[in-house]
Enzyme design. Structure first.
Site, PDB file in Angstrom:
ATOM      1  CD  GLU A  50      -4.278   6.837 101.830  1.00  0.00           C
ATOM      2  OE1 GLU A  50      -3.247   6.217 101.509  1.00  0.00           O
ATOM      3  OE2 GLU A  50      -5.159   7.097 100.948  1.00  0.00           O
TER       4      GLU A  50
HETATM    5  C1  LIG Z   1       6.963   8.582 104.287  1.00  0.00           C
HETATM    6  C2  LIG Z   1       5.922   8.744 103.395  1.00  0.00           C
HETATM    7  C3  LIG Z   1       5.155   7.672 102.521  1.00  0.00           C
HETATM    8  C4  LIG Z   1       4.380   7.971 101.567  1.00  0.00           C
HETATM    9  N1  LIG Z   1       3.761   6.914 100.876  1.00  0.00           N
HETATM   10  C5  LIG Z   1       3.219   7.253  99.575  1.00  0.00           C
HETATM   11  C6  LIG Z   1       2.741   5.873  98.842  1.00  0.00           C
HETATM   12  O1  LIG Z   1       2.630   4.983  99.146  1.00  0.00           O
HETATM   13  N2  LIG Z   1       2.080   6.483  97.513  1.00  0.00           N
HETATM   14  C7  LIG Z   1       2.088   7.653  97.217  1.00  0.00           C
HETATM   15  O2  LIG Z   1       1.273   7.831  96.094  1.00  0.00           O
HETATM   16  N3  LIG Z   1       2.340   8.608  97.987  1.00  0.00           N
HETATM   17  C8  LIG Z   1       2.955   8.563  99.194  1.00  0.00           C
HETATM   18  N4  LIG Z   1       3.367   9.665 100.153  1.00  0.00           N
HETATM   19  C9  LIG Z   1       3.172  10.993  99.570  1.00  0.00           C
HETATM   20  C10 LIG Z   1       2.031  11.663 100.478  1.00  0.00           C
HETATM   21  O3  LIG Z   1       0.702  11.038 100.250  1.00  0.00           O
HETATM   22  C11 LIG Z   1       2.285  13.205  99.985  1.00  0.00           C
HETATM   23  O4  LIG Z   1       3.219  13.477 100.823  1.00  0.00           O
HETATM   24  C12 LIG Z   1       0.846  14.245 100.796  1.00  0.00           C
HETATM   25  O5  LIG Z   1      -0.074  13.647 100.142  1.00  0.00           O
HETATM   26  C13 LIG Z   1       1.104  15.450 100.592  1.00  0.00           C
HETATM   27  O6  LIG Z   1       1.570  15.808  99.383  1.00  0.00           O
HETATM   28  P1  LIG Z   1       2.894  16.795  99.472  1.00  0.00           P
HETATM   29  O7  LIG Z   1       3.951  16.075 100.078  1.00  0.00           O
HETATM   30  O8  LIG Z   1       3.410  17.020  97.995  1.00  0.00           O
HETATM   31  O9  LIG Z   1       2.710  18.048 100.217  1.00  0.00           O
HETATM   32  P2  LIG Z   1       1.935  19.441  99.658  1.00  0.00           P
HETATM   33  O10 LIG Z   1       0.565  19.141  98.663  1.00  0.00           O
HETATM   34  O11 LIG Z   1       2.813  20.242  99.026  1.00  0.00           O
HETATM   35  O12 LIG Z   1       1.347  19.997 101.086  1.00  0.00           O
HETATM   36  C14 LIG Z   1       2.073  20.980 101.744  1.00  0.00           C
HETATM   37  C15 LIG Z   1       1.114  21.740 102.501  1.00  0.00           C
HETATM   38  O13 LIG Z   1       0.322  22.336 101.998  1.00  0.00           O
HETATM   39  C16 LIG Z   1      -0.978  21.967 102.300  1.00  0.00           C
HETATM   40  N5  LIG Z   1      -1.983  22.129 101.157  1.00  0.00           N
HETATM   41  C17 LIG Z   1      -1.533  21.392 100.083  1.00  0.00           C
HETATM   42  N6  LIG Z   1      -2.667  21.700  99.104  1.00  0.00           N
HETATM   43  C18 LIG Z   1      -3.570  22.529  99.866  1.00  0.00           C
HETATM   44  C19 LIG Z   1      -5.011  23.000  99.584  1.00  0.00           C
HETATM   45  N7  LIG Z   1      -5.586  22.587  98.450  1.00  0.00           N
HETATM   46  N8  LIG Z   1      -5.754  23.337 100.353  1.00  0.00           N
HETATM   47  C20 LIG Z   1      -5.108  23.575 101.688  1.00  0.00           C
HETATM   48  N9  LIG Z   1      -3.984  23.094 102.155  1.00  0.00           N
HETATM   49  C21 LIG Z   1      -3.206  22.721 101.203  1.00  0.00           C
HETATM   50  C22 LIG Z   1      -0.758  20.627 102.768  1.00  0.00           C
HETATM   51  O14 LIG Z   1      -1.891  20.322 104.043  1.00  0.00           O
HETATM   52  C23 LIG Z   1       0.435  20.681 103.479  1.00  0.00           C
HETATM   53  O15 LIG Z   1       0.174  21.187 104.959  1.00  0.00           O
HETATM   54  C24 LIG Z   1       4.050   9.074 101.233  1.00  0.00           C
HETATM   55  C25 LIG Z   1       4.701  10.523 101.808  1.00  0.00           C
HETATM   56  C26 LIG Z   1       5.653  10.219 102.827  1.00  0.00           C
HETATM   57  C27 LIG Z   1       6.130  11.209 103.399  1.00  0.00           C
END
Ligand SMILES: Cc1cc2nc3c(=O)[nH]c(=O)nc-3n(C[C@H](O)[C@H](O)[C@H](O)COP(=O)(O)OP(=O)(O)OC[C@H]3O[C@@H](n4cnc5c(N)ncnc54)[C@H](O)[C@@H]3O)c2cc1C
Length: 566
Positions: free
Chosen positions: A426
């Site tokens: 989220e």
């Molecule tokens: C158990 C689980 C359930 C989930 N359920 C859903 C769901 O129902 N629907 C759905 O659509 N998604 C879902 N997600 C996805 C979740 O919303 C994403 O994992 C989350 O938004 C982070 O994206 P990412 O994993 O690609 O991490 P990344 O975006 O790769 O982030 C990695 C790190 O980099 C940081 N970062 C990234 N971009 C920036 C920036 N611009 N500035 C500063 N820091 C940054 C982040 O804060 C984080 O610390 C789920 C994830 C999990 C693990």
């Protein structure tokens, strides 16, 4: 000790701390009388204690699995969801015209927090469905509303949100799923989504996916994204689940916790979908769902923290260790420190979530932009602080248990494993903080300063009764005001570099405010003592946090990736 939903705590917070009576005075919430709200909370607590809490361990020990393309959920989860739906809890804030209860969000927030404490994995399904209901209420056309809302509200069907793709996580604008116009009012939706919570189950008659995708030729980034309703089964002429849509669960993720919630890799292969909202308006429509969900996920952190605290407290009262004059480890100052910290932090995070919910209710009741701005400012704090506290309190719960905390059979570790994701999904907590120092300070700080005015006025009013507590809160608010003025004058690089400590310092000061209100209401009992503990020991953290903020980006980005590897 089994989980007990903290109804009395919610009644106190609503009545004495966050001013819920203002919501109850609004015409549109006239039904939410004190008796009615009390009965709702008591009934929800019964469901939490008797039905949901026993499922918490079951979900961990017997996770959801994918069998021949179908998700088999943990034993008892089907009956658990049915009990939630039969009680009307999915539809607590939904429009009564479609079968909802139409209650204030503050009441739903309390109920959802209790349910998260009882069984986080199952509660997540309900939370997503609630978010979908809200998105459809605001953005779907009448035909879609008439078809989907009654089924989602009754709990026969459940809802998901499909944003994330392998290359598009925090950067949702990078998503590449496509939707092509079929020329008959439907679209062919194709793409792969990952991490989709409750992407399938064996108990919902239909699973309704809200999917973000791009129309041909749509501009890059978030402006080119549209939103589609893509059901697992295409409703037939009578609105019953008909033929299977061309979508499937490819696999389930293996996670560190939250095992009862199936987290799906989804594939859409020219699946039939219906547009929700305008072309290119997908992010706007999804934001309705995400705002609701951000507050709800904050509540997941708080509810989990409550459950971890209850268990740690019970253990500390039983476990004997140390000199004979200590009955149990709760007699040791350090264990008492941990327990008092856990309790004080749960109170703070819960007050923030409820205050945010009250602001959303008041914005709806009055249409006043100041309430909308207050709610918008509090939302990232409610999400990030609520879930950080969920992780920190659950972590302390493990520590209170000593070695038994690390041993799975006590369940203390499960709280930590389960709640950890709430700080990630989220919108990660880092992204929440950036939202706060970026978009939420675009008003020149009006919303922030209005909150600080409130805090200082309340501290002034409390000065004669509780001078030491009120003085400390007033001074903390004043320091935060000065740093906020400084922050607004900085560029975005500096703001983003210190966004996380700024968000936490705001939560710290809000905590002082709410604890002071609690102490004013009940100065002599446990609440007064907890307020003293918080204001003396936890509030001073804001000094270090504000010093961190004032450092701006100084030196941070000078540390290069090579330096980090050195
Ligand atoms: C158990 C689980 C359930 C989930 N359920 C859903 C769901 O129902 N629907 C759905 O659509 N998604 C879902 N997600 C996805 C979740 O919303 C994403 O994992 C989350 O938004 C982070 O994206 P990412 O994993 O690609 O991490 P990344 O975006 O790769 O982030 C990695 C790190 O980099 C940081 N970062 C990234 N971009 C920036 C920036 N611009 N500035 C500063 N820091 C940054 C982040 O804060 C984080 O610390 C789920 C994830 C999990 C693990």
């Amino acid at each position: 000790m089994p989980y007990r939903a903290p109804v009395r705590e919610f009644s106190f917070l609503l009545d004495k701390v966050v001013g819920f009576s203002r919501v109850q005075s609004a015409d549109c919430f006239a039904d939410a009388t004190p008796d009615m709200v009390g009965a709702v909370l008591t009934e929800a607590a019964k469901l939490c204690d008797e039905v949901m809490a026993p499922l918490q361990r079951v979900g961990d020990l017997t996770p959801a699995v994918l069998e021949n393309g179908v998700v088999r959920t943990s034993p008892g989860f089907a009956d658990g969801y049915k009990a939630i739906a039969d009680g009307g809890w999915v539809a607590i804030t939904a429009d009564p015209d479609h079968g909802g209860m139409g209650l204030p969000l503050a009441v739903a927030t309390a109920v959802n927090d209790m349910m998260a404490g009882a069984c986080l994995a199952l509660q997540l399904n309900m939370l997503l469905t609630q978010g979908q209901i809200e998105a459809l209420e605001h953005h779907a056309d009448d035909a879609l509303k008439a078809l989907y809302l009654p089924k989602l509200i009754s709990g026969e069907w459940t809802g998901t949100m499909n944003l994330t793709e392998p290359q598009a996580g925090s950067d949702v604008g990078a998503l590449s799923s496509k939707a092509e116009d079929n020329g008959d009012g439907t679209y062919a939706v194709s793409g792969q989504k990952i991490y989709i919570s409750w992407g399938d189950s064996d108990f919902a008659a239909n699973v309704c996916h809200l999917v973000l995708a791009r129309l041909p030729g749509a501009p890059a980034g978030t402006k080119g994204i549209s939103l589609f309703m893509v059901p697992k089964f295409i409703p037939d002429a009578d609105g019953a689940p008909g033929v299977a849509n061309s979508l499937r669960v490819v696999s389930l993720e293996h996670k560190m916790g939250l095992h009862g919630s199936p987290t799906c890799v989804m594939s859409f292969e020219r699946a039939t979908g219906w547009m929700v909202g305008a072309p290119g308006g997908g992010m706007k429509a999804m934001f309705t769902m995400m705002n609701n969900a951000r507050l709800g996920v904050g509540g997941q952190g708080v509810g989990s923290a409550e459950a971890a605290y209850q268990q740690a407290l019970a253990y500390a009262n039983e476990r004997r260790q140390g000199p004979a004059d200590y009955d149990a480890i709760i007699g040791h100052a350090d264990v008492r420190r941990m327990l008092a910290t856990m309790k004080a932090e749960v109170f703070t995070a819960r007050a923030i979530e409820l205050d945010c919910a009250v602001s959303i209710d008041m914005a709806r009741a009055t249409g006043d932009a100041a309430w909308t701005a207050r709610a918008a400012f509090l939302t990232p704090i409610a999400k990030a602080f609520g879930t950080d506290i969920g992780c920190e309190v659950a972590q302390m719960g493990v520590q209170v248990h000593g070695g038994m905390g690390y041993i799975e059979e006590t369940g203390a570790a499960q709280f930590y494993r389960d709640v950890r994701v709430t700080a990630i999904y989220e919108g990660t907590n880092g992204i929440q903080a950036m939202d706060m120092v970026g978009r939420k300070l675009m008003d020149g700080g009006d919303a922030a300063f209005a909150l600080l005015d409130e805090i200082e006025a309340a501290a002034e009013a409390a000065k004669s009764a509780l001078p030491d507590l009120a003085g400390a809160v007033w001074e903390a608010a004043e320091s935060l005001r000065e740093t906020t003025e400084w922050l607004i004058a900085q560029d975005m690089t500096a703001r983003f570099a210190t966004a996380v400590p700024y968000l936490r310092s705001f939560a710290r000061v809000l905590g002082g405010h709410y604890h002071l209100r609690a102490a004013m209401a009940e100065p002599d009992g446990a609440r007064g003592k907890l307020a003293r503990f918080y204001i003396a020991r936890l509030l001073p953290e804001h000094v270090a946090l504000l010093a961190h903020v004032r450092a701006g980006d100084g030196g941070l980005m000078d540390i290069t990736p090579d330096d980090l590897a050195a």
